[in-house]
Each structure stands twice: as C-alpha cells, then as structure tokens.
Design an enzyme around this catalytic site. Structure first.
Site, mmCIF file in Angstrom:
data_model
loop_
_atom_site.group_PDB
_atom_site.id
_atom_site.type_symbol
_atom_site.label_atom_id
_atom_site.label_comp_id
_atom_site.label_asym_id
_atom_site.label_seq_id
_atom_site.Cartn_x
_atom_site.Cartn_y
_atom_site.Cartn_z
ATOM 1 N N ARG A 221 0.820 -1.221 0.000
ATOM 2 C CA ARG A 221 0.000 0.000 0.000
ATOM 3 C C ARG A 221 0.851 1.268 0.000
ATOM 4 O O ARG A 221 0.496 2.261 0.642
ATOM 5 C CB ARG A 221 -0.934 0.056 1.203
ATOM 6 C CG ARG A 221 -2.103 -0.887 1.121
ATOM 7 C CD ARG A 221 -3.213 -0.303 0.250
ATOM 8 N NE ARG A 221 -4.267 -1.260 0.067
ATOM 9 C CZ ARG A 221 -5.354 -1.318 0.849
ATOM 10 N NH1 ARG A 221 -5.521 -0.452 1.801
ATOM 11 N NH2 ARG A 221 -6.250 -2.232 0.616
ATOM 12 N N ARG B 120 -3.846 6.622 0.316
ATOM 13 C CA ARG B 120 -4.413 7.820 0.941
ATOM 14 C C ARG B 120 -3.503 8.599 1.875
ATOM 15 O O ARG B 120 -3.814 9.724 2.229
ATOM 16 C CB ARG B 120 -5.704 7.453 1.686
ATOM 17 C CG ARG B 120 -6.839 7.113 0.732
ATOM 18 C CD ARG B 120 -7.990 6.466 1.457
ATOM 19 N NE ARG B 120 -7.545 5.202 2.040
ATOM 20 C CZ ARG B 120 -8.365 4.257 2.501
ATOM 21 N NH1 ARG B 120 -9.658 4.449 2.477
ATOM 22 N NH2 ARG B 120 -7.884 3.146 2.991
ATOM 23 N N ARG C 261 -7.316 11.114 -6.666
ATOM 24 C CA ARG C 261 -8.488 10.325 -6.285
ATOM 25 C C ARG C 261 -9.740 11.197 -6.305
ATOM 26 O O ARG C 261 -10.794 10.758 -6.752
ATOM 27 C CB ARG C 261 -8.225 9.735 -4.901
ATOM 28 C CG ARG C 261 -9.388 9.143 -4.173
ATOM 29 C CD ARG C 261 -9.597 7.688 -4.566
ATOM 30 N NE ARG C 261 -10.308 6.975 -3.520
ATOM 31 C CZ ARG C 261 -11.587 7.170 -3.220
ATOM 32 N NH1 ARG C 261 -12.290 8.031 -3.906
ATOM 33 N NH2 ARG C 261 -12.154 6.499 -2.246
ATOM 34 N N ASP D 160 -6.699 -3.657 -7.347
ATOM 35 C CA ASP D 160 -7.233 -4.295 -6.146
ATOM 36 C C ASP D 160 -7.452 -5.777 -6.409
ATOM 37 O O ASP D 160 -7.674 -6.176 -7.558
ATOM 38 C CB ASP D 160 -8.554 -3.642 -5.716
ATOM 39 C CG ASP D 160 -8.867 -3.972 -4.266
ATOM 40 O OD1 ASP D 160 -8.351 -3.280 -3.378
ATOM 41 O OD2 ASP D 160 -9.603 -4.952 -4.024
ATOM 42 N N TYR E 202 -14.286 -12.718 0.306
ATOM 43 C CA TYR E 202 -15.025 -11.477 0.001
ATOM 44 C C TYR E 202 -16.252 -11.760 -0.862
ATOM 45 O O TYR E 202 -17.297 -11.113 -0.722
ATOM 46 C CB TYR E 202 -14.108 -10.458 -0.678
ATOM 47 C CG TYR E 202 -13.110 -9.845 0.284
ATOM 48 C CD1 TYR E 202 -13.467 -8.761 1.085
ATOM 49 C CD2 TYR E 202 -11.824 -10.363 0.426
ATOM 50 C CE1 TYR E 202 -12.570 -8.209 1.990
ATOM 51 C CE2 TYR E 202 -10.924 -9.825 1.327
ATOM 52 C CZ TYR E 202 -11.306 -8.746 2.106
ATOM 53 O OH TYR E 202 -10.421 -8.215 3.012
HETATM 54 O O1 CP3 Z 1 -0.074 -1.926 -2.336
HETATM 55 C C1 CP3 Z 1 -0.372 -1.077 -3.205
HETATM 56 O O2 CP3 Z 1 -0.009 0.117 -3.127
HETATM 57 C C2 CP3 Z 1 -1.089 -1.558 -4.449
HETATM 58 C C3 CP3 Z 1 -2.506 -1.461 -4.483
HETATM 59 C C4 CP3 Z 1 -3.399 -2.369 -3.643
HETATM 60 C C5 CP3 Z 1 -4.661 -1.957 -3.169
HETATM 61 N N1 CP3 Z 1 -5.281 -3.034 -2.611
HETATM 62 C C6 CP3 Z 1 -5.210 -0.596 -3.296
HETATM 63 C C7 CP3 Z 1 -6.328 -0.158 -2.458
HETATM 64 C C8 CP3 Z 1 -3.240 -3.717 -3.293
HETATM 65 C C9 CP3 Z 1 -2.043 -4.636 -3.508
HETATM 66 C C10 CP3 Z 1 -4.456 -4.116 -2.647
HETATM 67 C C11 CP3 Z 1 -4.697 -5.491 -2.171
HETATM 68 C C12 CP3 Z 1 -5.907 -5.789 -1.397
HETATM 69 N N2 CP3 Z 1 -7.151 -5.274 -1.564
HETATM 70 C C13 CP3 Z 1 -5.959 -6.765 -0.375
HETATM 71 C C14 CP3 Z 1 -4.811 -7.660 0.063
HETATM 72 C C15 CP3 Z 1 -3.891 -6.967 0.990
HETATM 73 C C16 CP3 Z 1 -4.455 -6.694 2.357
HETATM 74 O O3 CP3 Z 1 -4.726 -5.508 2.646
HETATM 75 O O4 CP3 Z 1 -4.639 -7.636 3.125
HETATM 76 C C17 CP3 Z 1 -7.279 -6.783 0.115
HETATM 77 C C18 CP3 Z 1 -7.807 -7.659 1.230
HETATM 78 C C19 CP3 Z 1 -8.039 -5.832 -0.658
HETATM 79 C C20 CP3 Z 1 -9.488 -5.519 -0.553
HETATM 80 C C21 CP3 Z 1 -9.721 -4.110 -0.167
HETATM 81 N N3 CP3 Z 1 -9.488 -3.018 -0.982
HETATM 82 C C22 CP3 Z 1 -10.220 -3.619 1.070
HETATM 83 C C23 CP3 Z 1 -10.594 -4.499 2.262
HETATM 84 C C24 CP3 Z 1 -10.263 -2.224 0.976
HETATM 85 C C25 CP3 Z 1 -10.826 -1.280 2.003
HETATM 86 C C26 CP3 Z 1 -9.840 -0.960 3.065
HETATM 87 C C27 CP3 Z 1 -9.283 0.407 2.866
HETATM 88 O O5 CP3 Z 1 -8.089 0.595 3.146
HETATM 89 O O6 CP3 Z 1 -10.056 1.315 2.485
HETATM 90 C C28 CP3 Z 1 -9.771 -1.855 -0.295
HETATM 91 C C29 CP3 Z 1 -9.633 -0.493 -0.827
HETATM 92 C C30 CP3 Z 1 -8.293 -0.077 -1.368
HETATM 93 N N4 CP3 Z 1 -7.448 -0.870 -2.104
HETATM 94 C C31 CP3 Z 1 -7.706 1.213 -1.259
HETATM 95 C C32 CP3 Z 1 -6.489 1.174 -1.936
HETATM 96 C C33 CP3 Z 1 -5.511 2.290 -2.143
HETATM 97 C C34 CP3 Z 1 -8.357 2.428 -0.586
HETATM 98 C C35 CP3 Z 1 -9.339 2.994 -1.559
HETATM 99 C C36 CP3 Z 1 -9.535 4.492 -1.505
HETATM 100 O O7 CP3 Z 1 -8.761 5.248 -2.119
HETATM 101 O O8 CP3 Z 1 -10.518 4.894 -0.889
#
Ligand code: CP3
Length: 346
Positions: free
Chosen positions: A22, A26, A35, A72, A152
């Site tokens: 990540r 944000r 965004r 994602d 999910y």
């Molecule tokens: O790592 C990186 O910078 C690459 C991008 C990336 C995202 N999600 C962007 C994202 C990667 C590799 C993921 C993987 C991901 N997504 C996982 C596996 C890793 C982990 O966290 O265990 C999972 C379970 C998800 C599913 C997911 N996506 C959730 C549960 C959420 C909500 C939680 C949150 O932080 O808001 C997301 C949203 C998400 N994925 C965001 C980002 C940057 C936030 C979205 C926003 O900008 O509002």
C-alpha cells in the site's frame, strides 16, 4: 540485475532492497488529489493514465526498489460478473454469493473485457519507469489468492470471522471447490497477462490464510496457490512469485515448502528470529515492520527497523511492512524509514 530481482534469485546484496505494501494510497496528498478528480476508487483503477500515475507517485517521492501495480484483488470477482462497489469509509461491497447456482453464473470467458485496462496500466507504468530513468525499479503485479478472494465473494465484503465462507467450505466442499477452481483459472490467466504486459515480479495476497486450520489450510490456501504457480511456470518459469499468507504463523513453513513460491512475505506478528530460522533458511523473505510503528515514527521506528535489518540482512531479503501503510501515516515517517534502510550497514 535489479536489486530486488537479485534477492529473489537467491543472491544476497550489500544494499537491502525495499518497497511497502500500500505504498500508493491515501497517506499521500498527491494520491488524494488524483483520487478526488477521478471520483471513486474504481474509476482510478480502471483508468490506465491515472492508475499508472498513482503507481509511480511513491517511487518519485521515495525511490523504492519496486513499484506495485495500483489495482485491487477484487477486480477478479468483478470481471467474473459479480457486482463490486467501494463505499467511502466502508470498504468493498459485493452482491454475496449465496448458493451453488450463484457460482454457476460466474462467467470466466469474458474477464478480459473488464481487465484489459489493468494490463494497459502495467504496460504504461513500465514505459514510464523506463523513460523517467527509474530503470532500477522493478514492477510488481499482483492478485489475491483464491481463498481470500472467495472470502469477500461469499461474505459480500469484509468480515471479522468470514463465518459464511468457513461454513460453506465445510458443509459443501464440492461446490466450494468449483468456486476455487474458477478463481485458480481466472487468476492464472490474469497474472500471465500481467507478465505479458511486462510485470517483472508477482505477489499473491492470501490475507485471510490465517483463519484456516489443519487440513483446510492445505486444501484452500496451499493447493490453489500451488496450482496457480504451476500454471504460470509452464509459460514463464523465471518470473519470481512472492506469496503472502497473512497470519499463517507456523503454517507458513508448509506454505513455503509446498506451494512453489520464490519468496515469502512475513506479516508483523512474526518474530524476526523465528522467521529467520524457520523460513529464511528455506527461501528469501520479505517483511515485516508493523505499519503501526511506521505511523508512530520516532525511536521505536528506528529500533525496530534496525532489528529487522540485522536479523535478515545476512541472507536474501527484501524490506517491507508486515501489512499495508495505514492512511494516517505521516509521509515524513516514510521518508525516515527509507533513510534508515538506505543507511544500514552490516
Ligand atoms: O499496495 C499497493 O499500493 C497496491 C494497491 C493495492 C490496493 N489493494 C489498493 C487499495 C493492493 C495490492 C491491494 C490489495 C488488497 N485489496 C488486499 C490484500 C492486501 C491486504 O490488505 O490484506 C485486500 C484484502 C483488498 C481488498 C480491499 N481493498 C479492502 C478491504 C479495501 C478497504 C480498506 C481500505 O483501506 O479502504 C480496499 C480499498 C483499497 N485498495 C484502497 C487502496 C488504495 C483504498 C481505496 C480508496 O482510495 O478509498
């Protein structure tokens, strides 16, 4: 060879390569700006121009050794036809799979209609990294592991216990296996297409591997992961694949031995000495700073980072966090962390 690829090819280097899960997101003001222009998170993900910019933002700021594709893990269910939305502050929402007939409705034939913009992002990031002279920065593609993605799909979003998924897999393993098989096939294809778009490393996120016990861990985490890795290896034997079985604890040893991964990601609950003696003796490791320590910064950040570096730097190692950067993290703490890693000398 790029630093990170040397380590993934089992060569220890004087400098320790690093990137952060990540790392785009944000906590960065430049991300929040793009965004808000884009509208929603998925609008950003499916726009190759924007998604490639977001992927490179942290590299411009901090010069990590790798960029990770901005996307994602839940684009796969969406590509299979399940509806997906991200509601502000609430995380992902999907129309939950409720019965075997919902699995039958998933359509694997046309996934690239949804996923094509993501392959385009991979190509665009690679050409931007090359033209901006980040020619030592490796590009990491990724996907979720079938078990985690299935969690999910069945819960319809996040959950603390993933009780419905556990229930389904225990009470009707045959239909659950069908879902896993679809995910294995879609994910293998998706990752092969990322390689063809010039991703250099892949990571498989099994974020919920830790809730599987005993034989279930074998059946639903190890076996599908192994299958995906075999499918990719037939075509691209040299592309390193990092596995991240989060919270797997001592089951991570079996995962490292049986899946065929090239390196293993360590979550922050793993004791560095334990991971050195039980995992790094088998293969390169990546990890494992607690993102909460990064958020807080100060002395604890320096102490814990040095402890991790000292424990792992004698063998192939990639510094990373034990889970994603938390959104309230001050960007200057990330800068400090990069300096500590760069200044480390054994
Ligand atoms: O790592 C990186 O910078 C690459 C991008 C990336 C995202 N999600 C962007 C994202 C990667 C590799 C993921 C993987 C991901 N997504 C996982 C596996 C890793 C982990 O966290 O265990 C999972 C379970 C998800 C599913 C997911 N996506 C959730 C549960 C959420 C909500 C939680 C949150 O932080 O808001 C997301 C949203 C998400 N994925 C965001 C980002 C940057 C936030 C979205 C926003 O900008 O509002």
């Amino acid at each position: 060879m790029k630093l990170i690829l040397q380590n993934l090819n089992n060569q220890k280097t004087d400098k320790v390569p690093f990137w952060f899960m990540r790392q785009a997101g944000r906590y960065l003001p430049e991300y929040r700006e793009l965004r808000s222009q884009a509208g929603g998170f998925l609008d950003l993900v499916y726009n190759p121009e924007w998604a490639s910019e977001v992927t490179i933002q942290p590299v411009r700021r901090y010069g990590m050794d790798a960029a990770i594709l901005f996307s994602d893990i839940l684009v796969i269910p969406q590509a299979l036809g399940q509806s997906l939305r991200f509601e502000t502050g609430e995380g992902p929402k999907l129309d939950a799979l409720k019965s075997p007939s919902d699995i039958e409705k998933l359509d694997i034939e046309n996934i690239d209609q949804v996923l094509n913009p993501i392959y385009e992002t991979v190509s665009l990031v690679k050409s931007k990294l090359d033209s901006e002279k980040y020619n030592q920065t490796a590009l990491i593609g990724f996907a979720g592991s079938p078990w985690t993605v299935a969690c999910y799909m069945i819960e319809g979003g996040g959950s603390k216990t993933f009780a419905q998924t556990k229930k389904w897999s225990a009470e009707d393993p045959q239909s659950f296996q069908k879902l896993i098989d679809i995910l294995v096939e879609a994910t293998s294809h998706y990752l092969i297409k990322q390689i063809e778009a010039r991703a250099e490393v892949l990571q498989l996120f099994d974020s919920w591997a830790g809730i599987l016990e005993g034989e279930d861990f074998n059946t639903w985490s190890i076996a599908p992961t192994k299958q995906i890795i075999e499918n990719i290896r037939v075509r691209y034997p040299d592309v390193p694949i990092i596995g991240f079985p989060r919270e797997a604890a001592d089951k991570a040893v079996q995962y490292a031995q049986k899946t065929g991964i090239r390196a293993i990601g360590l979550d922050y609950s793993m004791e560095p000495e334990w991971a050195r003696d039980n995992l790094q003796n088998l293969l390169p490791v990546q990890g494992n700073l607690d993102p909460q320590i990064l958020l807080e910064g100060g002395n604890a950040l320096e102490t814990q980072t040095n402890k991790i570096l000292e424990t792992f730097a004698d063998k192939p190692f990639i510094f990373n966090l034990g889970h994603g950067v938390i959104k309230e993290t001050p960007p200057e703490n990330v800068q400090n962390l990069c300096s500590i890693i760069r200044n480390f000398k054994k």
